[in-house]
Enzyme design. Structure first.
Site, PDB file in Angstrom:
ATOM      1  N   HIS A 130       0.838  -1.202   0.000  1.00  0.00           N
ATOM      2  CA  HIS A 130       0.000   0.000   0.000  1.00  0.00           C
ATOM      3  C   HIS A 130       0.874   1.254   0.000  1.00  0.00           C
ATOM      4  CE1 HIS A 130      -3.288   2.724   1.491  1.00  0.00           C
ATOM      5  NE2 HIS A 130      -2.251   3.313   2.065  1.00  0.00           N
ATOM      6  N   GLU A 131       1.897   1.277   0.842  1.00  0.00           N
ATOM      7  CA  GLU A 131       2.758   2.456   0.923  1.00  0.00           C
ATOM      8  C   GLU A 131       3.556   2.647  -0.364  1.00  0.00           C
ATOM      9  OE1 GLU A 131       2.256   4.560   3.082  1.00  0.00           O
ATOM     10  OE2 GLU A 131       1.055   3.327   4.425  1.00  0.00           O
ATOM     11  N   HIS A 134       1.560   4.391  -2.948  1.00  0.00           N
ATOM     12  CA  HIS A 134       1.601   5.855  -2.835  1.00  0.00           C
ATOM     13  C   HIS A 134       2.835   6.413  -3.536  1.00  0.00           C
ATOM     14  CE1 HIS A 134      -1.865   6.628  -0.410  1.00  0.00           C
ATOM     15  NE2 HIS A 134      -1.449   5.914   0.628  1.00  0.00           N
ATOM     16  N   GLU A 207      -6.394   6.967  -0.898  1.00  0.00           N
ATOM     17  CA  GLU A 207      -6.283   5.783  -0.055  1.00  0.00           C
ATOM     18  C   GLU A 207      -6.943   4.578  -0.721  1.00  0.00           C
ATOM     19  OE1 GLU A 207      -4.490   5.320   2.656  1.00  0.00           O
ATOM     20  OE2 GLU A 207      -3.831   7.402   2.469  1.00  0.00           O
TER      21      GLU A 207
END
Length: 288
Positions: A130-131, A134, A207
């Site tokens: 997930h990070e 980003h 998100e």
């Protein structure tokens, strides 16, 4: 789009600081705040990631310090076709994580010691995916600059509150028709609201996208879903040390989730964790 948002944010910061300078110092105050805003814009672009990492006491680690963590990040970065980011650990029991950096070549991911203990390796892999999503989407620059801008706005509001309380600032004869009440409302009410709205406008949609991309990179959206559920639980039990509203949008789960109330829900920087989990479960069904 993120580059455009960055320019708009830095211009907003410049305009706000100049307005504050004009309210309290006239033309000379506005000029002084313009110079200060230029310096802050420079610092926000080049050093805001280092400032945020320092705020949370994050320390860089290598394979000798955290072999499993480095191995997972390296594998995911390769899958995502990204340069290997720097890896940081924050010494706190509260599970959470965030990414920062002005571009993929200067990126970093930071996790807490708590998340490494609370999650399985596969769940941790989902969080790190997930990070890195980003980073891949170049969210990290805009996210970190938002933290800087929101922090400055909050600081200005706090200073203005004390100034108003003790009667400092320009006299009524030199306010160019702007009453003290207008100054008070602008700096005490609207400035913090602007900071929150900036976060609100940037965080929620990205998100969802980072969850989806992270699920694709890791290959197992359900592990990320389980990780989100665990992190959310711990976030409601205790607040991450040093967490502030200005930086809360950077984390995978809002570290201030335990601060309940109508206003916190209204201006939440993150989508509902239940909704995020539902989307990840739907993604997993389509991947079978």
């Amino acid at each position: 789009m993120n580059n455009l948002k960055t320019v708009v944010l830095l211009a907003t910061l410049t305009g706000l600081l100049m307005a504050v300078g004009s309210l309290f110092g006239g033309r000379s105050g506005m000029t002084m705040m313009f110079v200060i805003s230029m310096l802050m814009n420079f610092a926000s672009y080049w050093y805001s990631d280092k400032i945020v990492l320092s705020m949370y006491g994050a320390r860089e680690v290598t394979v000798n310090d955290a072999a499993d963590l480095i191995r997972i990040v390296a594998g995911l970065a390769q899958k995502a076709n990204l340069p290997m980011p720097k890896v940081y650990i924050m010494d706190t029991d509260v599970p959470n994580a965030f990414a920062t950096g002005r571009d993929p070549e200067h990126s970093a991911v930071a996790v807490t010691t708590g998340i490494m203990r609370a999650l399985s390796l596969s769940e941790l892999e989902g969080v790190l995916a997930h990070e890195l999503a980003h980073v891949k989407h170049r969210d990290t620059l805009i996210s970190t600059i938002v933290a800087s801008v929101a922090g400055v706005i909050t600081m200005i509001a706090n200073i203005a509150q004390w100034t108003a309380m003790f009667g400092f600032g320009r006299s009524d004869d030199d306010n160019n028709g702007i009453s003290g009440i207008v100054e008070f409302v602008f700096l005490i009410v609207l400035a913090p609201l602007a900071a929150t709205l900036i976060q609100l406008g940037i965080s929620r949609s990205r998100e969802y996208l980072a969850d989806e991309t992270g699920g694709t990179i890791s290959g197992n959206p359900l592990e990320l879903a389980k990780a989100l559920e665990k992190i959310e639980y711990f976030a409601h039990q205790s607040v991450l040390p040093e967490a502030t509203p200005a930086t809360s949008h950077m984390f995978i789960i809002n570290p201030l989730s335990g601060t309940r109330g109508f206003m916190m829900n209204l201006f939440s920087t993150h989508p509902s964790t239940k909704q995020r989990i539902a989307r990840l479960e739907e993604q997993a069904r389509h991947m079978k």
